[in-house]
Write a protein that holds these residues in place. Structure first.
Motif, PDB file in Angstrom:
ATOM      1  N   LYS A 119       2.624  -1.618  11.053  1.00  0.00           N
ATOM      2  CA  LYS A 119       1.812  -2.272  12.217  1.00  0.00           C
ATOM      3  C   LYS A 119       0.738  -3.155  11.568  1.00  0.00           C
ATOM      4  O   LYS A 119      -0.058  -4.063  12.395  1.00  0.00           O
ATOM      5  N   PHE A 120       0.855  -2.954  10.471  1.00  0.00           N
ATOM      6  CA  PHE A 120      -0.459  -3.828   9.828  1.00  0.00           C
ATOM      7  C   PHE A 120       0.002  -4.580   8.545  1.00  0.00           C
ATOM      8  O   PHE A 120       0.942  -4.242   7.731  1.00  0.00           O
ATOM      9  N   ASP A 121      -0.396  -6.003   8.580  1.00  0.00           N
ATOM     10  CA  ASP A 121       0.024  -7.163   7.730  1.00  0.00           C
ATOM     11  C   ASP A 121      -0.897  -7.097   6.600  1.00  0.00           C
ATOM     12  O   ASP A 121      -1.925  -7.842   6.954  1.00  0.00           O
ATOM     13  N   ALA A 122      -0.603  -6.323   5.431  1.00  0.00           N
ATOM     14  CA  ALA A 122      -1.395  -6.383   4.552  1.00  0.00           C
ATOM     15  C   ALA A 122      -1.706  -7.688   3.700  1.00  0.00           C
ATOM     16  O   ALA A 122      -0.681  -8.031   2.855  1.00  0.00           O
ATOM     17  N   ASP A 167     -11.430  -8.515   6.105  1.00  0.00           N
ATOM     18  CA  ASP A 167     -11.789  -8.072   7.415  1.00  0.00           C
ATOM     19  C   ASP A 167     -12.116  -6.695   7.661  1.00  0.00           C
ATOM     20  O   ASP A 167     -13.052  -6.426   8.369  1.00  0.00           O
ATOM     21  N   ILE A 168     -11.476  -5.660   6.799  1.00  0.00           N
ATOM     22  CA  ILE A 168     -11.775  -4.455   6.845  1.00  0.00           C
ATOM     23  C   ILE A 168     -12.964  -3.877   6.124  1.00  0.00           C
ATOM     24  O   ILE A 168     -13.642  -3.051   6.590  1.00  0.00           O
ATOM     25  N   ASN A 180     -11.106   1.572  12.115  1.00  0.00           N
ATOM     26  CA  ASN A 180     -10.652   0.915  13.448  1.00  0.00           C
ATOM     27  C   ASN A 180     -11.880   1.282  14.540  1.00  0.00           C
ATOM     28  O   ASN A 180     -12.124   0.616  15.477  1.00  0.00           O
ATOM     29  N   ALA A 221      -6.896 -10.090   5.414  1.00  0.00           N
ATOM     30  CA  ALA A 221      -6.623  -8.686   6.313  1.00  0.00           C
ATOM     31  C   ALA A 221      -7.647  -7.757   5.641  1.00  0.00           C
ATOM     32  O   ALA A 221      -8.357  -7.085   6.165  1.00  0.00           O
ATOM     33  N   PHE A 268      -3.169   3.522   3.525  1.00  0.00           N
ATOM     34  CA  PHE A 268      -3.028   2.975   4.811  1.00  0.00           C
ATOM     35  C   PHE A 268      -3.903   4.286   5.644  1.00  0.00           C
ATOM     36  O   PHE A 268      -4.718   3.752   6.605  1.00  0.00           O
ATOM     37  N   TRP A 284       0.660  -1.286  -0.111  1.00  0.00           N
ATOM     38  CA  TRP A 284       0.180   0.052  -0.066  1.00  0.00           C
ATOM     39  C   TRP A 284       1.034   1.193   0.184  1.00  0.00           C
ATOM     40  O   TRP A 284       2.028   1.451   0.744  1.00  0.00           O
ATOM     41  N   GLN A 322      -5.224   2.441   8.869  1.00  0.00           N
ATOM     42  CA  GLN A 322      -4.053   1.346   9.391  1.00  0.00           C
ATOM     43  C   GLN A 322      -2.784   2.323   9.649  1.00  0.00           C
ATOM     44  O   GLN A 322      -2.515   3.468   9.057  1.00  0.00           O
TER      45      GLN A 322
END
Length: 483
Positions: A175-178, A185-186, A218, A182, A166, A161, A171
């Motif tokens: 800290k976010f494993d794209a 889930d968003i 989030n 995943a 992000f 990304w 995100q």
């Protein structure tokens, strides 16, 4: 020692054809080896001819080119290999050279000299700067448009990304494993199946991935994004990656939803008004039918005016209901409308207002007598524009309203101008004038619905309307229709 000097000389000659300036010296700053570029550099700097054994201290102290050498050689003779960039102006251009200072040691580890390697890295540095500048501008463009780009490695299931993406997905980089899972889930639970089906369709049918869907960030905030992308395939036709862009369109979607809601409320308003007024209007029309005409001239005249006003009000309600449906009118419904007949109807509706203001209405339909459209629409358009001119007239000056029609090869142009109070018109004010509750000024108690209806009906007949106004001079509405 002699073998060592031969080794240095051989290493210098290896780079003879590279164009870099390379030379070597001993502990006493005596030149021990050099290539032809070094020899040419001395000539260019007017420092004499190069020869082995020449003292380089004086060379290092002369000219811009050799200015970094004294300090660099001193470090190299003290066992420290260093590299430095040297920036200077040459022939009006900024040059960047890279100097590398490498110590030479004998078999016992004693430093016996050093080798200096100079490279012109101006192009490389400028390319890096241009790339950094381009990346910065691209990043700024993404921030302004709230758009990010992405790349999905299907083999590794890794998604890359841009920074803005992000931010859009709520995100934090690092800290976010794209991954694809995943990402799913968003995406809003109600949109996940449609999103996956669109991705599969893109890959299997080799078509564009183009979809608007919701995401949940989030803090539970729902956003709308527009994703566009495509798949890439290897020589065997197997997809191995996808790439594309994602734009946050939340504001646009919410604005459209608000417009739809307003339209719905407006249509409900029209239905309520139509229902509430239909009964009283019908009763008035019925009373006029059963009235005993001919017994009293004064009463006959009053009753005739009531009848005409009621019929006009009935037609206005019908037109309002039709125009606010916000649907384009079928051109097959268009008929030839005579401008003089429209003005006759409008004069009858506004006779009291015109007489009260002592207004003068001048018409010129010599160039264009007829126009294709819907007569009731033109009645409403001229009614509102003339009424608007009367409302915004000057108290100390008699209203003068001019109405004209002209044509060119493809367009019929109608103008309604007045000598009223006018305003200082800006593009923003011009746009708001035709909004649902926009008004030309705050000088009257009108609700600003008339000009909105005018614009709606003009556009329903494939026309355009604009306004020109000058404070204390007057206002002109210009309507354009295709022939």
């Amino acid at each position: 020692m002699k073998e060592k000097q031969v080794l240095i000389h051989n290493k210098v000659e290896i780079v003879e054809d590279r164009g870099d300036v390379v030379w070597a010296m001993d502990n006493d700053y005596k030149l021990t080896a050099f290539n032809s570029s070094f020899e040419q550099k001395l000539i260019d700097e007017h420092l004499g001819a190069a020869h082995k054994g020449m003292d380089l201290r004086s060379i290092y102290g002369m000219g811009v080119f050799f200015s970094p050498c004294e300090q660099g050689c001193e470090k190299a003779l003290n066992r420290y290999a260093t590299t430095s960039e040297h920036t200077f102006i040459h022939n009006g251009c900024t040059m960047i050279h890279e100097f590398t200072f490498q110590p030479f040691m004998d078999s016992t580890g004693n430093v016996i000299g050093c080798c200096i390697w100079q490279k012109d890295v101006t192009k490389e540095i400028n390319n890096v700067h241009r790339l950094e500048e381009s990346e910065q501008r691209y990043k700024e463009a993404q921030e302004i448009t709230n758009l990010g780009h992405w790349n999905w490695d299907m083999v590794k299931d890794e998604i890359t990304w841009s920074d803005q993406l992000f931010h859009i997905f709520g995100q934090v980089p690092g800290k976010f494993d794209a991954t694809f899972e995943a990402l799913i889930d968003i995406i809003h639970p109600e949109d996940r199946q449609v999103f996956q089906e669109d991705v599969e369709r893109c890959i299997n049918n080799k078509v564009l991935h183009d979809i608007v869907h919701r995401i949940v960030v989030n803090n539970g905030e729902v956003r709308y994004v527009h994703q566009i992308g495509r798949a890439f395939y290897d020589m065997n036709g197997i997809p191995y990656r996808m790439s594309g862009t994602t734009q946050d369109i939340t504001k646009d979607v919410l604005s459209n939803q608000q417009i739809v809601q307003q339209n719905s409320e407006l249509q409900n308003f029209v239905r309520i008004i139509s229902h509430n007024l239909r009964g009283p209007i019908s009763n008035l029309l019925m009373l006029s039918k059963i009235y005993d005409w001919g017994t009293n001239d004064m009463n006959d005249d009053i009753m005739k005016k009531i009848e005409l006003t009621t019929e006009a009000l009935d037609q206005t309600i019908k037109d309002l209901n039709l125009s606010l449906s916000l649907k384009r009118v079928d051109k097959e419904q268009f008929m030839k409308v005579r401008m003089k007949e429209v003005m006759k109807d409008v004069d009858g509706l506004l006779s009291d207002e015109i007489e009260k203001k002592h207004a003068i209405i001048q018409t010129n339909f010599t160039q264009v007598e007829e126009i294709k459209g819907i007569k009731s629409y033109f009645n409403n358009i001229f009614y509102n524009l003339i009424l608007n001119a009367l409302h915004y007239s000057k108290e100390e000056e008699r209203p003068l309203i001019r109405i004209s029609a002209e044509e060119n090869d493809s367009t019929i142009i109608l103008r309604v101008s007045d000598n009223g109070i006018g305003i200082e018109l800006t593009p923003e004010k011009e746009r708001k004038i035709f909004d649902m509750y926009g008004r030309l000024s705050g000088a009257t108690d009108g609700k600003g619905l008339g000009l909105y209806l005018v614009k709606t009906q003009v556009e329903a007949m494939d026309g355009k309307i604009e306004v020109k106004s000058l404070k204390d001079v007057g206002t002109t509405f210009i309507l354009q229709f295709q022939k």
